[in-house]
Design a protein around this motif. Sequence first.
Motif, PDB file in Angstrom:
ATOM      1  N   PRO A   1       0.836  -1.208   0.000  1.00 19.19           N
ATOM      2  CA  PRO A   1       0.000   0.000   0.000  1.00 19.19           C
ATOM      3  C   PRO A   1       0.863   1.247   0.000  1.00 19.19           C
ATOM      4  CG  PRO A   1      -0.761  -1.583   1.641  1.00 19.19           C
ATOM      5  CD  PRO A   1       0.577  -2.070   1.162  1.00 19.19           C
ATOM      6  N   GLN A   2       0.412   2.251  -0.756  1.00 18.32           N
ATOM      7  CA  GLN A   2       1.139   3.508  -0.836  1.00 18.32           C
ATOM      8  C   GLN A   2       0.641   4.538   0.170  1.00 18.32           C
ATOM      9  OE1 GLN A   2       0.752   4.815  -4.865  1.00 18.32           O
ATOM     10  NE2 GLN A   2       2.147   3.265  -5.712  1.00 18.32           N
ATOM     11  N   CYS A   3      -0.594   4.376   0.621  1.00 20.81           N
ATOM     12  CA  CYS A   3      -1.139   5.405   1.500  1.00 20.81           C
ATOM     13  C   CYS A   3      -2.284   4.836   2.320  1.00 20.81           C
ATOM     14  CB  CYS A   3      -1.643   6.597   0.675  1.00 20.81           C
ATOM     15  SG  CYS A   3      -2.959   6.142  -0.501  1.00 20.81           S
ATOM     16  N   ARG A   4      -2.626   5.576   3.360  1.00 26.42           N
ATOM     17  CA  ARG A   4      -3.804   5.278   4.163  1.00 26.42           C
ATOM     18  C   ARG A   4      -4.766   6.469   4.210  1.00 26.42           C
ATOM     19  NH1 ARG A   4      -3.474   0.627   7.071  1.00 26.42           N
ATOM     20  NH2 ARG A   4      -1.448  -0.395   7.139  1.00 26.42           N
ATOM     21  N   SER A   5      -4.269   7.659   3.874  1.00 25.34           N
ATOM     22  CA  SER A   5      -5.100   8.856   3.823  1.00 25.34           C
ATOM     23  C   SER A   5      -4.572   9.765   2.728  1.00 25.34           C
ATOM     24  CB  SER A   5      -5.125   9.580   5.167  1.00 25.34           C
ATOM     25  OG  SER A   5      -3.830  10.071   5.488  1.00 25.34           O
ATOM     26  N   ASP A   6      -5.397  10.754   2.337  1.00 22.93           N
ATOM     27  CA  ASP A   6      -5.017  11.658   1.256  1.00 22.93           C
ATOM     28  C   ASP A   6      -3.752  12.438   1.589  1.00 22.93           C
ATOM     29  OD1 ASP A   6      -7.207  10.848  -0.203  1.00 22.93           O
ATOM     30  OD2 ASP A   6      -8.496  12.447   0.559  1.00 22.93           O
ATOM     31  N   SER A   7      -3.504  12.735   2.882  1.00 24.53           N
ATOM     32  CA  SER A   7      -2.364  13.550   3.252  1.00 24.53           C
ATOM     33  C   SER A   7      -1.031  12.871   2.944  1.00 24.53           C
ATOM     34  CB  SER A   7      -2.439  13.893   4.748  1.00 24.53           C
ATOM     35  OG  SER A   7      -2.447  12.703   5.534  1.00 24.53           O
ATOM     36  N   GLU A   8      -1.060  11.533   2.727  1.00 19.02           N
ATOM     37  CA  GLU A   8       0.168  10.808   2.420  1.00 19.02           C
ATOM     38  C   GLU A   8       0.478  10.830   0.912  1.00 19.02           C
ATOM     39  OE1 GLU A   8      -0.680   7.585   6.009  1.00 19.02           O
ATOM     40  OE2 GLU A   8      -0.072   6.891   4.028  1.00 19.02           O
ATOM     41  N   CYS A   9      -0.387  11.456   0.106  1.00 17.45           N
ATOM     42  CA  CYS A   9      -0.184  11.543  -1.339  1.00 17.45           C
ATOM     43  C   CYS A   9       0.156  12.983  -1.730  1.00 17.45           C
ATOM     44  CB  CYS A   9      -1.433  11.090  -2.102  1.00 17.45           C
ATOM     45  SG  CYS A   9      -1.926   9.384  -1.745  1.00 17.45           S
ATOM     46  N   GLY A  10       0.601  13.160  -2.964  1.00 16.02           N
ATOM     47  CA  GLY A  10       0.869  14.485  -3.467  1.00 16.02           C
ATOM     48  C   GLY A  10      -0.393  15.317  -3.552  1.00 16.02           C
TER      49      GLY A  10
ATOM     50  N   ALA B   1      -4.926  11.413  -4.804  1.00 18.92           N
ATOM     51  CA  ALA B   1      -5.831  11.057  -3.723  1.00 18.92           C
ATOM     52  C   ALA B   1      -5.603   9.597  -3.374  1.00 18.92           C
ATOM     53  CB  ALA B   1      -7.286  11.280  -4.123  1.00 18.92           C
ATOM     54  N   CYS B   2      -5.839   9.252  -2.115  1.00 14.88           N
ATOM     55  CA  CYS B   2      -5.651   7.874  -1.652  1.00 14.88           C
ATOM     56  C   CYS B   2      -6.888   7.074  -1.994  1.00 14.88           C
ATOM     57  CB  CYS B   2      -5.379   7.862  -0.145  1.00 14.88           C
ATOM     58  SG  CYS B   2      -4.887   6.233   0.472  1.00 14.88           S
ATOM     59  N   ILE B   3      -6.773   6.238  -3.022  1.00 17.14           N
ATOM     60  CA  ILE B   3      -7.889   5.426  -3.494  1.00 17.14           C
ATOM     61  C   ILE B   3      -7.474   3.967  -3.398  1.00 17.14           C
ATOM     62  CG2 ILE B   3      -9.413   4.923  -5.438  1.00 17.14           C
ATOM     63  CD1 ILE B   3      -8.856   7.729  -6.478  1.00 17.14           C
ATOM     64  N   ASN B   4      -8.193   3.216  -2.555  1.00 21.19           N
ATOM     65  CA  ASN B   4      -7.846   1.806  -2.331  1.00 21.19           C
ATOM     66  C   ASN B   4      -6.357   1.657  -1.980  1.00 21.19           C
ATOM     67  OD1 ASN B   4     -10.426   0.889  -2.752  1.00 21.19           O
ATOM     68  ND2 ASN B   4     -10.119   0.444  -4.923  1.00 21.19           N
ATOM     69  N   ARG B   5      -5.893   2.566  -1.058  1.00 18.62           N
ATOM     70  CA  ARG B   5      -4.522   2.522  -0.518  1.00 18.62           C
ATOM     71  C   ARG B   5      -3.458   2.807  -1.570  1.00 18.62           C
ATOM     72  NH1 ARG B   5      -4.850  -2.907   3.356  1.00 18.62           N
ATOM     73  NH2 ARG B   5      -6.722  -2.297   4.494  1.00 18.62           N
ATOM     74  N   MET B   6      -3.884   3.380  -2.707  1.00 24.69           N
ATOM     75  CA  MET B   6      -2.930   3.742  -3.736  1.00 24.69           C
ATOM     76  C   MET B   6      -3.137   5.219  -4.072  1.00 24.69           C
ATOM     77  SD  MET B   6      -1.313   0.892  -4.330  1.00 24.69           S
ATOM     78  CE  MET B   6      -0.447   1.186  -5.850  1.00 24.69           C
ATOM     79  N   CYS B   7      -2.029   5.960  -4.276  1.00 26.53           N
ATOM     80  CA  CYS B   7      -2.115   7.361  -4.660  1.00 26.53           C
ATOM     81  C   CYS B   7      -2.423   7.448  -6.154  1.00 26.53           C
ATOM     82  CB  CYS B   7      -0.795   8.077  -4.343  1.00 26.53           C
ATOM     83  SG  CYS B   7      -0.476   8.255  -2.571  1.00 26.53           S
ATOM     84  N   LYS B   8      -3.626   7.966  -6.464  1.00 28.35           N
ATOM     85  CA  LYS B   8      -4.058   7.982  -7.850  1.00 28.35           C
ATOM     86  C   LYS B   8      -4.647   9.345  -8.184  1.00 28.35           C
ATOM     87  CE  LYS B   8      -5.657   4.205  -9.584  1.00 28.35           C
ATOM     88  NZ  LYS B   8      -4.395   3.707 -10.113  1.00 28.35           N
TER      89      LYS B   8
END
Length: 732
Positions: free
Chosen positions: A117-126, A130-137
């Motif tokens: 998984p790349q993320c758990r919340s939107d703040s962990e992405c650029g 957005a954090c969609i299904n634990r992936m920054c997309k």
Amino acid sequence: MITCAHQMLIVMLTNTFQAVDVLQKDPMEIQVSIVKIYHHRFMTNQNVDTDGDCPSQRACINETCVNPCHVLDPCDPSADCKVVDSLPVRTMICICIEGYIMGENDVCQIIPLDITPQCRSDSECGVEKACINRMCKDPCDCGSNAECDVINHRSVCTCQVGFQGNPDIGCFPVGCAINNDCEDDKACYEGVCANPCLVGNPCASNAECYAEQHQAKCRCPSGLKGDGYTQCLVIGCRANSNCPPDRACINNQCKDPCLENPCAPTSECLALNNQAMCRCPPGTYGNPQVRCDPVPEVECYRDEDCPGQHACLNEVCVNPCEKLEPCDDTAICKVIDTLPLRTMLCVCPDGTVIKENGKCDVLPPIKPICAAHEECPSDEACVNGFCKDPCQCGTNADCDIVDHHAVCTCKPGFEGDPEIVCHEIGCYGNDDCATTHACINANCTPVCGPDNEPCGKEAICQGINHQPQCLCPPGLRGNPNTQCIAIGCASNDNCPDNLACVNERCEDPCGLNPCIDPARCNVENHIALCPCPPGFNGTLDKGCERIIIGCRADSECPPELACINGKCTDLCSLNPCGINAKCRTVDTLPLRMAACECLPGYQGDASEICYPVKACPIDKGYITNEEGECECPIEKGFYVDENGNCKLCPVEKGFVMTAEGTCICDPSKGFVITRTGECDCPLPLSRAEDGSCVLVEVTPLPPICTVNDDCPQDRMCENQNCVRPCGYDPLF
């Protein structure tokens, strides 16, 4: 159960609106959605409603408000189906539960554990992810011809410059040629899509105008009743049962029970089941009638944790339009309840269109182009200030335009009411025809011919259940199949109301022609009356004189009259129909219409000529050919006998057809007709093996005797026969 009209339902099997090709994606990139659009179109009538007539989470299918997820079942059993309250049609979304993704064949599959998984919340992405299904997309999923901006990990959809529409589904170029080029709540005016309520509001002063199917429609607000077009009145009451569910009976008036302020200032009041219901708003708790306090703990983690029209920003459910303000001040921001992320739309208000930098500019003014029919081309009419095609004929009907007014006639090969629908004359059985017609040789033919055939003199023929029924009219009696005669009388009381006693006979008093044209004779209570048609006044001599009426539109004329050249005129007086056809004026508005129909017992093109339907004696074997002619099909081996019956020539019994169409014994075989009516060989001829008549030679019998010794002792041989020598023997 709530009912509704047929309509088109668009089913979107996705959690977004943009199609994604699964096979072309990188295997390391988690596939989240697939789009499939199904169009369920049903036959429509002219007055249709939309999904907006149904409650939340319901759609109009087969005239009933139902949950489309339950009825259409669009999703795989591994996915959840949710209904989005979009308009003009509802949208269905297939969503995989957390930890699963949409795979091939729209089946939800568990996320492989070997994908980190790349993320758990939107703040962990650029900022643009957005954090969609634990992936920054990329959260952008806007419709066609729309631009997408990402603000605080949320997509903001806006139509491109020169386009308008719903940017979440699709935008279309500004400008139009017909109404179908515009959205459902817009109509085409001089090449511009505009809200018809802004062009011409047909509603009452206290009614609501709403645009639907490119038309302005009216309805009364909650708490009022009426048709919306003429008036909306306050609903009086004696009890709550007399009021809508969102109103209560207060002082004999249906009012919003929340107006009494029964709830705390920090709570919400809802009118349900005729009562005021208090509740704490989202994010608060407590007694809504006392106080609602904010919830101290985290309110949300994802957008789906929030109520409709809200998104999860910084663990708080807020309206993203109000919080982020993504649109220009001239545009309206709307929130679409898409998942896993909410989508914001920037839409221009009615009467405006998007320009540079997302600003909405006012549409050019729409000015009427006509005030009267004469200001339009000959094939158009002035309707609400615009020149339009006046034709509104029914199905399978042709439309001719006479003095800017429509004249409807059934197409060749069809018959019926040209104003509503014309049915094909062809048929397979009586059930395919009107009750006044019967299916004869694959054609619907009137069972009653011209002059009330096949009934007797003075009788009336009525087509009932595909059979002719002969009746003697009131005042006559007798055998309706042969002749009806007048019933004797002493006074009017002995006659029906529509007949009068004349010379001791019940007769039609209008038969004496007491009225002067254009007065029409009607009989009421045995008396002939001469009422004048609309647009005329009666005179002392039972005639009519025209009322001089100036007009500019058909609505200013009496019924059955149309405004032609500033005068109220009977359309039928223009003789728009053909020979043996009748004309009637249909009181449609804003334009009157003329309908041409063939007289009873006639068929054909009512705008040109109708021909009598010939009665064909099918009981004698005759048929109606493809040209509609009654005939005995000689080319198929039939002939007409001496009694006028159409019969098949029995060739298997030795008969043959001649070139003149007669059935005779085959002369080539030597046959002749016998007394019993059969074909046989004349004597001394006999039938040979090939069936022909031949002369058969008879082998002579051998002689009985040649000399007397060949005969008994009491006989002698004479002419090779043994005879008595004593002469004639009566016993021999």
